[in-house]
Motif scaffolding. Structure first.
Motif, PDB file in Angstrom:
ATOM      1  N   ARG A 211       0.700  -1.281   0.237  1.00 45.38           N
ATOM      2  CA  ARG A 211      -0.139   0.476  -0.448  1.00 45.38           C
ATOM      3  C   ARG A 211       0.585   1.507   0.266  1.00 45.38           C
ATOM      4  NH1 ARG A 211      -2.786  -2.331   3.867  1.00 45.38           N
ATOM      5  NH2 ARG A 211      -2.821  -0.570   5.459  1.00 45.38           N
ATOM      6  N   GLY A 212       2.262   1.695   0.236  1.00 48.71           N
ATOM      7  CA  GLY A 212       3.393   2.230  -0.312  1.00 48.71           C
ATOM      8  C   GLY A 212       3.458   3.024   1.718  1.00 48.71           C
ATOM      9  N   LEU A 213       3.293   1.592   2.577  1.00 51.78           N
ATOM     10  CA  LEU A 213       3.135   2.702   3.921  1.00 51.78           C
ATOM     11  C   LEU A 213       4.725   2.804   4.043  1.00 51.78           C
ATOM     12  CD1 LEU A 213       0.243   0.795   5.981  1.00 51.78           C
ATOM     13  CD2 LEU A 213       1.106   3.737   5.317  1.00 51.78           C
ATOM     14  N   LYS A 217       5.636   3.271   9.852  1.00 50.88           N
ATOM     15  CA  LYS A 217       5.332   2.497   9.846  1.00 50.88           C
ATOM     16  C   LYS A 217       4.672   0.919   9.338  1.00 50.88           C
ATOM     17  CE  LYS A 217       2.364   6.504   8.920  1.00 50.88           C
ATOM     18  NZ  LYS A 217       1.235   7.766   8.604  1.00 50.88           N
ATOM     19  N   VAL A 218       4.930   0.859   8.626  1.00 52.68           N
ATOM     20  CA  VAL A 218       5.398  -0.591   8.660  1.00 52.68           C
ATOM     21  C   VAL A 218       5.423  -1.901  10.200  1.00 52.68           C
ATOM     22  CG1 VAL A 218       5.481  -2.582   7.013  1.00 52.68           C
ATOM     23  CG2 VAL A 218       4.870  -0.833   6.437  1.00 52.68           C
ATOM     24  N   LEU A 219       6.434  -1.308   9.809  1.00 46.02           N
ATOM     25  CA  LEU A 219       7.913  -1.808  11.359  1.00 46.02           C
ATOM     26  C   LEU A 219       7.399  -1.743  12.629  1.00 46.02           C
ATOM     27  CD1 LEU A 219      11.291  -1.114  10.533  1.00 46.02           C
ATOM     28  CD2 LEU A 219      10.032  -3.895  10.211  1.00 46.02           C
ATOM     29  N   PHE A 220       7.575  -0.147  12.880  1.00 45.26           N
ATOM     30  CA  PHE A 220       6.937  -0.344  14.885  1.00 45.26           C
ATOM     31  C   PHE A 220       5.079  -0.129  14.408  1.00 45.26           C
ATOM     32  CE2 PHE A 220      11.199   1.857  13.812  1.00 45.26           C
ATOM     33  CZ  PHE A 220      11.606   0.779  14.815  1.00 45.26           C
ATOM     34  N   LYS A 221       4.518   0.266  13.660  1.00 42.08           N
ATOM     35  CA  LYS A 221       3.219   0.747  13.774  1.00 42.08           C
ATOM     36  C   LYS A 221       1.981  -0.776  13.726  1.00 42.08           C
ATOM     37  CE  LYS A 221      -1.130   2.985  13.093  1.00 42.08           C
ATOM     38  NZ  LYS A 221      -1.691   4.275  12.745  1.00 42.08           N
ATOM     39  N   HIS A 222       2.696  -1.558  12.772  1.00 41.30           N
ATOM     40  CA  HIS A 222       1.825  -2.409  11.977  1.00 41.30           C
ATOM     41  C   HIS A 222       2.313  -3.657  12.555  1.00 41.30           C
ATOM     42  CE1 HIS A 222      -1.024  -0.434   9.580  1.00 41.30           C
ATOM     43  NE2 HIS A 222      -0.048   0.186   9.402  1.00 41.30           N
TER      44      HIS A 222
END
Lengths: 306, 546
Positions: A211-213, A217-222
């Motif tokens: 999705r282009g995050l 964000k990918v590592l720390f949020k999801h």
């Protein structure tokens, strides 16, 4: 959540009751005279027997235990056999130092281990990963009393950057927190690393990237949020362990915490104080378990649904 | 709780936690003497005080009828002079000094001394010092009456119903105080220097009840300003004190829970004014030109020894016991602990009444030891457990040296280190522990305190026995009993020396050393002199303002 909490309470109470009984029996099985520390070497048998009688230590064991239990239910854990200090008051007076140290140690654990665990998982098998995990293995193996002495000698005695010991200001907490934190951070970095490796291969992580995050964000949020529950379980129990008293770190840095209180109680065979400190530690572990259970529901909606 | 509130609470928690400990570095008075101690004090109630460290604090808060000067002579303190003693040495009459006030402002009376002694004898006080005052006339009857009162129940604080309600042998009349004893005891005036006889204001004791141990109120130069358990104790000047002690200080602050290594670092960094030098740092610090001139050494009135249980094999045989005495190299043991003591030649240490400076002690003679063991039927030696308690770190080193010495004469001693309470229980029980290491520190500087407690066969009981060697010699018992009640100083001295001759010959105890204490003080500390009984009299110290 309330129902879940209520369901767990009888088990928790039973755990505390069992703990109190086991500790009471062990304390009385030790072949030692609990009056010795109070009376000193010069009191003769007549004087000691009179003291024993006044302290009700010559009552049958069952009567002593039932009296303890009855008083405990009213929130009274008795007085120390050695210092005559009320046990509950003694525990509450020492808890702040242990709490401050535990929070300091916990902060170092998380501040160091989370970024390291995430980054080493991201850069798996690269030099950063190998170096970090190698260092983590070393720090996990460090005994706290040795590391504490080393930091105390180098940063306080030699360089004078921090107080050598004591419990006077924020600066007093830096070295003890680092001592606890360095040892624990290595362990948690490895834990986060393993947990992240599992999560990074999941479809939703690939989807997030597609999705282009941003990678952050990918590592720390999801990814980290999904990798965190196993870490949380261990963290909850470890925190309860810390709050029960951090014996070596408190001793090296002369922190007036529960660890020092427990050690003195054991050395003096001060049964009411031993019972009090162990029960308090058990209460913390039981409470931490409950909190972790409840936190699972907050972090993971699937648990809430079940 | 939202995230911001949660983070705020998380940040506030350690701040709240630190609040009780804050301010340790900022003393309100400019002249605050600061030192540290490894463990917290148990009680500041004089009736509960028996260890040397607490006795030092007692002098800050309280006072006794008599004191002991640097030459170990009795001198008046709260008494106007030395006591008048009756011809039969059973009656001691003191006159209490006028104009002395307790920290609550009330003037001291002779009855405050009587109250303190009665309180020690009352079983409800649970005083370890009760043993020492049992010779006061009527002590047992008074104790029994207070037990009866306790059994009756429903009495108010300090209320007494059962007769006798007062102790027969302690009477106050105006400013006159009379003690009458059951048996003559020339060592009795020493009890007037000890905390168990320090006067107490009844109104404060009854007001605080069980909490009196942390609300002391005495006639001393200081009052307790703060006692935070396991953190620090702070004393400030007593506004009602009119004497000269303590004039060189505004406050005294004792930091609690600091081990010796930490204390040494803090002392060198200037965070402490005094240091009890630990053996591990003794050589380094005494070679340092900054500290060497500031070292003060004190011989403690204590003897440390191996205990051989005379009722247990193989120590039932006197030759075996003597062999052990010959096998121990005391000089080497002292070198192993950096000279923190001097080799002992007798049980009664130097400076204590009855000490014989002419004694030569057992030489180090392993060949002689082997010969004696062979004669006793142990040519191949034997194996035995050597018990010692954990609470004196230097003993761990000393027993290791002794273990090596014994190995040379084929005695295989296995070291068994146990907690003090376990040690005390085990060694005080009859026919339970054959071989152990322990020490005896004076209650008062008299041979009777050492020999009667350690060697009187009449004191042997099945458990909690202070005669740890279970040594029983009818002649020695007779001499010790005669000395205890003798009214003639010379006769007492002769009897105690005769008894000690026999004891050393029979060797139930293998004396090893008398301990030394070494103190360092920073340059701003003046008038820090050491005293055999009180170690450091903090109240005499004068501190330069920073």
């Amino acid at each position: 959540m309330t129902v879940r909490l209520l369901r767990r309470l009888p088990g928790a109470a039973l755990t505390l009751l069992g703990t109190s009984l086991v500790v009471f029996l062990i304390a009385h099985a030790v072949p030692a005279d609990p009056v010795a520390a109070f009376a000193g070497p010069h009191a003769d048998k007549e004087a000691r027997d009179a003291i024993r009688h006044e302290m009700h230590l010559d009552d049958p064991l069952a009567a002593q235990y039932l009296r303890f239990l009855g008083n405990a239910l009213r929130g009274d854990l008795g007085r120390s056999n050695v210092t005559r200090e009320p046990v509950v008051g003694a525990i509450l007076a020492r808890f702040p130092a242990t709490l401050a140290l535990s929070l300091g140690g916990l902060a170092v654990w998380l501040l160091v281990s989370l970024p390291l665990g995430v980054l080493t998982a991201k850069y798996r098998d690269r030099p950063l990963d190998r170096l970090t995990l190698g260092l983590a293995t070393v720090t996990v193996s460090l005994p706290t009393f040795w590391l504490g002495r080393l930091l105390q000698f180098g940063l306080a005695y030699r360089l004078g950057w921090f107080p050598v010991a004591g419990f006077f200001s924020w600066a007093s907490l830096v070295l003890p927190s680092l001592t606890l934190g360095i040892v624990g951070a290595g362990y948690y970095a490895r834990l986060v690393h393993s947990s992240m490796l599992e999560v990074l291969n999941q479809d939703y992580v690939r989807a997030a990237r597609a999705r282009g995050l941003s990678e952050g964000k990918v590592l720390f949020k999801h990814a980290l949020r999904n990798a965190f529950p196993p870490v949380l379980t261990v963290l909850g129990l470890d925190t309860a362990g810390l709050l029960g008293g951090v014996v070596f770190t408190e001793s090296v840095f002369a922190l007036p915490g529960l660890g020092a209180l427990s050690v003195q109680a054991v050395l003096n065979l001060d049964v009411p104080m031993i019972m009090g400190t162990v029960l308090f530690a058990a209460l913390l572990v039981v409470t931490a378990n409950l909190i972790v259970d409840l936190a699972y529901q907050w972090i993971d909606p699937r648990v809430r649904g079940s | 709780m939202n995230r911001r509130a949660f983070l705020a609470a998380l940040a506030a928690a350690p701040a709240a936690a630190l609040a009780p400990g804050c301010g340790g570095g900022a003393a309100p008075g400019a002249r605050t003497l600061r030192f540290a101690y490894p463990t917290d004090y148990k009680s500041l109630d004089p009736a509960q005080c028996f260890d040397a460290a607490t006795m030092q604090l007692m002098r800050l808060l309280y006072g006794g009828l008599l004191d002991c000067d640097d030459d170990m002579r009795l001198v008046p303190w709260l008494a106007a002079g030395l006591p008048e003693v009756s011809a039969d040495k059973k009656k001691y009459t003191f006159t209490v000094r006028k104009g002395v006030r307790f920290a609550n402002g009330r003037e001291l009376t002779a009855d405050d001394f009587v109250y303190a002694v009665e309180r020690v004898l009352d079983p409800a006080t649970k005083s370890p010092a009760e043993t020492l005052l049992r010779n006061v006339r009527g002590a047992r009857a008074f104790k029994a009456a207070r037990e009866a009162d306790a059994g009756r129940g429903g009495l108010g604080p300090g209320e007494r119903v059962a007769e006798p309600t007062r102790l027969e042998g302690a009477r106050a009349d105006g400013d006159t105080l009379r003690f009458e004893l059951e048996r003559p005891d020339l060592a009795f005036p020493w009890l007037a220097t000890m905390p168990c006889t320090y006067p107490l204001p009844r109104e404060e004791v009854e007001r605080h009840g069980e909490e009196f141990y942390r609300n002391p109120c005495g006639t001393g130069p200081f009052v307790l300003a703060e006692w935070r358990r396991d953190l620090r104790v702070r004393f400030e000047r007593n506004p009602h004190y009119a004497g000269r002690a303590g004039a060189g200080l505004d406050a005294i602050e004792i930091l609690i829970g600091y081990d010796f290594m930490t204390q040494t670092m803090m002392f060198e960094r200037g965070e402490l004014d005094l240091l009890n030098v630990p053996p591990a740092d003794f050589v380094r610090l005494t070679r340092d030109p900054r500290w060497r001139p500031r070292l003060r050494t004190l011989m403690l009135q204590e003897t440390d020894f191996l205990v051989m249980n005379c009722e247990m094999e193989p120590f039932t045989d006197r030759r075996v016991r003597r062999a052990v005495c010959l096998a121990v190299d005391r000089e080497r043991a002292m070198r192993a602990v950096n000279g923190m003591g001097v080799p002992a030649k007798c049980l009664v240490p130097p400076g204590v009444f009855g000490h014989d400076p002419g004694r030569t002690g057992y030489p180090y003679d392993p060949d002689g030891a082997r010969r004696l063991l062979a004669e006793a039927g142990y040519p191949e030696g034997f194996a035995v457990d050597l018990w010692y308690p954990t609470d004196v770190p230097v003993w761990a080193k000393i027993v290791e040296v002794i273990q090596q010495d014994l190995k040379k004469v084929k005695i295989d001693a296995s070291l068994k280190q146990v907690a003090y309470e376990v040690f005390n229980d085990a060694t005080g029980r009859r026919r339970n522990v054959a071989f152990s290491f322990f020490g005896w520190t004076e209650n008062y500087p008299d041979a009777g305190d050492f020999l009667n407690n350690l060697c009187d066969g009449a004191r042997i009981v099945d458990d909690q026995c202070t005669n740890m060697a279970f040594y029983d010699d009818p002649d020695v018992n007779e001499w010790l009993h005669a000395a205890a009640v003798s009214t003639d100083e010379n006769e007492r001295l002769a009897l105690y020396r005769k008894a000690e001759d026999r004891i050393l010959d029979d060797a139930p105890y293998c004396v090893v050393y008398h301990e030394k204490a070494n103190y360092l003080c920073r340059p701003r500390v003046a008038n820090c002199t050491l005293h055999p009984l009180w170690y450091i009299r903090y109240e005499d110290i004068a501190l330069e303002a920073p």
